[in-house]
Design a protein around this motif. Structure first.
Motif, short mmCIF file in Angstrom:
data_model
loop_
_atom_site.label_atom_id
_atom_site.label_comp_id
_atom_site.label_asym_id
_atom_site.label_seq_id
_atom_site.Cartn_x
_atom_site.Cartn_y
_atom_site.Cartn_z
N GLY A 160 57.49 47.36 38.87
CA GLY A 160 56.42 47.22 39.85
C GLY A 160 56.76 47.86 41.18
N LEU A 161 55.78 47.87 42.07
CA LEU A 161 55.96 48.42 43.41
C LEU A 161 54.91 47.83 44.32
N GLY A 162 55.32 47.33 45.48
CA GLY A 162 54.34 46.74 46.37
C GLY A 162 54.81 46.66 47.81
N ILE A 163 53.83 46.58 48.71
CA ILE A 163 54.09 46.50 50.15
C ILE A 163 53.26 45.34 50.71
N ALA A 164 53.86 44.54 51.59
CA ALA A 164 53.20 43.36 52.14
C ALA A 164 53.16 43.41 53.65
N VAL A 165 52.16 42.76 54.23
CA VAL A 165 52.07 42.55 55.68
C VAL A 165 52.40 41.09 55.95
N LEU A 166 53.32 40.88 56.88
CA LEU A 166 53.71 39.52 57.24
C LEU A 166 53.64 39.33 58.76
N THR A 167 53.44 38.08 59.15
CA THR A 167 53.56 37.72 60.55
C THR A 167 54.25 36.36 60.63
N GLU A 168 55.33 36.30 61.36
CA GLU A 168 56.12 35.07 61.50
C GLU A 168 56.46 34.48 60.14
N GLN A 170 54.83 34.64 57.43
CA GLN A 170 53.65 34.31 56.62
C GLN A 170 53.07 35.58 56.00
N LEU A 171 52.79 35.51 54.71
CA LEU A 171 52.17 36.62 54.00
C LEU A 171 50.69 36.65 54.32
N VAL A 172 50.19 37.80 54.81
CA VAL A 172 48.77 37.89 55.16
C VAL A 172 48.00 38.93 54.34
N ALA A 173 48.72 39.91 53.78
CA ALA A 173 48.05 40.94 52.97
C ALA A 173 49.09 41.68 52.14
N GLY A 174 48.62 42.35 51.10
CA GLY A 174 49.55 43.13 50.29
C GLY A 174 48.82 44.14 49.42
N ALA A 175 49.53 45.20 49.09
CA ALA A 175 49.07 46.19 48.11
C ALA A 175 50.20 46.34 47.11
N SER A 176 49.87 46.20 45.83
CA SER A 176 50.93 46.18 44.82
C SER A 176 50.39 46.72 43.51
N SER A 177 51.28 46.84 42.56
CA SER A 177 50.89 47.27 41.22
C SER A 177 50.40 46.06 40.44
N TYR A 178 49.13 46.08 40.06
CA TYR A 178 48.61 45.05 39.15
C TYR A 178 49.28 45.25 37.80
N SER A 179 49.44 46.52 37.44
CA SER A 179 50.10 46.88 36.18
C SER A 179 50.75 48.25 36.33
N THR A 180 51.59 48.58 35.37
CA THR A 180 52.33 49.83 35.37
C THR A 180 52.09 50.56 34.06
N TYR A 181 51.96 51.86 34.14
CA TYR A 181 51.87 52.69 32.94
C TYR A 181 52.76 53.91 33.15
N PRO A 182 53.09 54.66 32.12
CA PRO A 182 53.97 55.81 32.31
C PRO A 182 53.37 56.82 33.30
N GLY A 183 54.04 56.99 34.43
CA GLY A 183 53.57 57.95 35.42
C GLY A 183 52.75 57.37 36.55
N GLY A 184 52.53 56.06 36.54
CA GLY A 184 51.72 55.52 37.63
C GLY A 184 51.56 54.02 37.62
N ILE A 185 50.75 53.54 38.56
CA ILE A 185 50.44 52.12 38.66
C ILE A 185 48.94 51.93 38.86
N GLU A 186 48.46 50.73 38.59
CA GLU A 186 47.08 50.33 38.91
C GLU A 186 47.17 49.46 40.16
N ILE A 187 46.50 49.88 41.22
CA ILE A 187 46.64 49.22 42.52
C ILE A 187 45.82 47.92 42.60
N GLU A 188 46.45 46.91 43.17
CA GLU A 188 45.80 45.63 43.50
C GLU A 188 46.02 45.41 45.00
N ILE A 189 44.93 45.13 45.73
CA ILE A 189 45.04 44.86 47.17
C ILE A 189 44.36 43.53 47.46
N ASP A 190 45.07 42.66 48.18
CA ASP A 190 44.52 41.34 48.53
C ASP A 190 44.89 40.99 49.96
#
Length: 251
Positions: A160-168, A170-190
């Motif tokens: 997997g691969l993901g990046i998060a936004v935090l403050t103090e 606390q997790l407030v947002a993130g973009a990450s791989s919902y799933s992985t396939y050969p050569g890429g990822i499917e993006i999930e943002i919350d």
């Protein structure tokens, strides 16, 4: 009986023409699995990963009856499958529309992405999703899908691969791989509800796309609604087509 099956040429043929990376994960054996009916020639199949179920081949009620997860997003290969879904699930089924995005590796404007990636407000930090943040994601309903399709942190760390936004802390947002396939990822943002409409989704998405570029991975995007479609277009993606998704709840 419905059984997990190897992905043969016959199975691939049933799903041919589908450009959904969640499905590709199943077909390539990276994540998820494919199921058919035991003892029968491969004429019907369902590919399952997370909440998603892709149904192809000859419509078969046994595959639908077996699919008893309380909530699922069912993707029919054709209208015959969709009609059978409505018959089986009745008022539990809601017909919806999702929006496919063109898969164009060189479409991104890297300068614009860098500007978006660097627009984080003061008081917030960007971090790769490590073990601590992985655990935080699982503790919140809104952020669970950022990492929940991976068996554990070791699985996420390896694939997997993901990046998060935090403050103090606390997790407030993130973009990450919902799933992985050969050569890429499917993006999930919350984004946590209290922090929406502040640009965090765009910031996370831009950072993740740029990181995928560095790693020679394709950041695939599939839009659940028009809001997701609008965000995708801001990040450089282009609309491909709408397709049917049947959501079932409490079956």
């Amino acid at each position: 009986a419905v059984v997990k099956t190897d992905v043969t040429a016959a199975v691939r043929f049933l799903f041919s023409g589908w450009e959904e990376t969640i499905l590709w994960s199943c077909l390539e054996g990276t994540m998820g699995a494919v199921y058919t009916i035991e003892g029968k020639k491969t004429i019907s199949a369902v590919a399952i990963l997370g909440d998603f179920r892709f149904f192809a081949g000859q419509p078969n009620r046994e595959l639908l009856d077996w699919n008893s997860q309380p909530s699922s997003i069912l993707i029919p290969k054709d209208t015959q499958w969709e009609q059978l879904m409505q018959e089986v699930y009745k008022d539990k089924a809601t017909r919806g529309v999702r929006y496919a995005i063109r898969k164009e590796p060189n479409v991104f404007n890297l300068e614009q992405l860098r500007l978006a990636a660097d627009s984080l407000p003061c008081g917030y930090s960007l971090q790769f999703i490590d073990q601590q943040i992985y655990t935080l994601c699982l503790q919140n309903e809104w952020s669970r899908d950022l990492v929940s399709q991976y068996h554990n942190y070791s699985h996420y760390q390896a694939h997997g691969l993901g990046i998060a936004v935090l403050t103090e802390g606390q997790l407030v947002a993130g973009a990450s791989s919902y799933s992985t396939y050969p050569g890429g990822i499917e993006i999930e943002i919350d984004t946590q509800k209290e922090y929406r409409r502040r640009g965090f989704a765009r910031i996370c998405g831009a950072n993740l796309i740029l990181e995928c570029r560095k790693r020679n991975l394709y950041p695939s995007w599939d839009a659940q609604n028009m809001g997701s479609m609008a965000l995708a277009e801001k990040l450089g993606y282009q609309y491909s087509h709408a397709y049917t998704a049947v959501e079932i709840w409490g079956y």
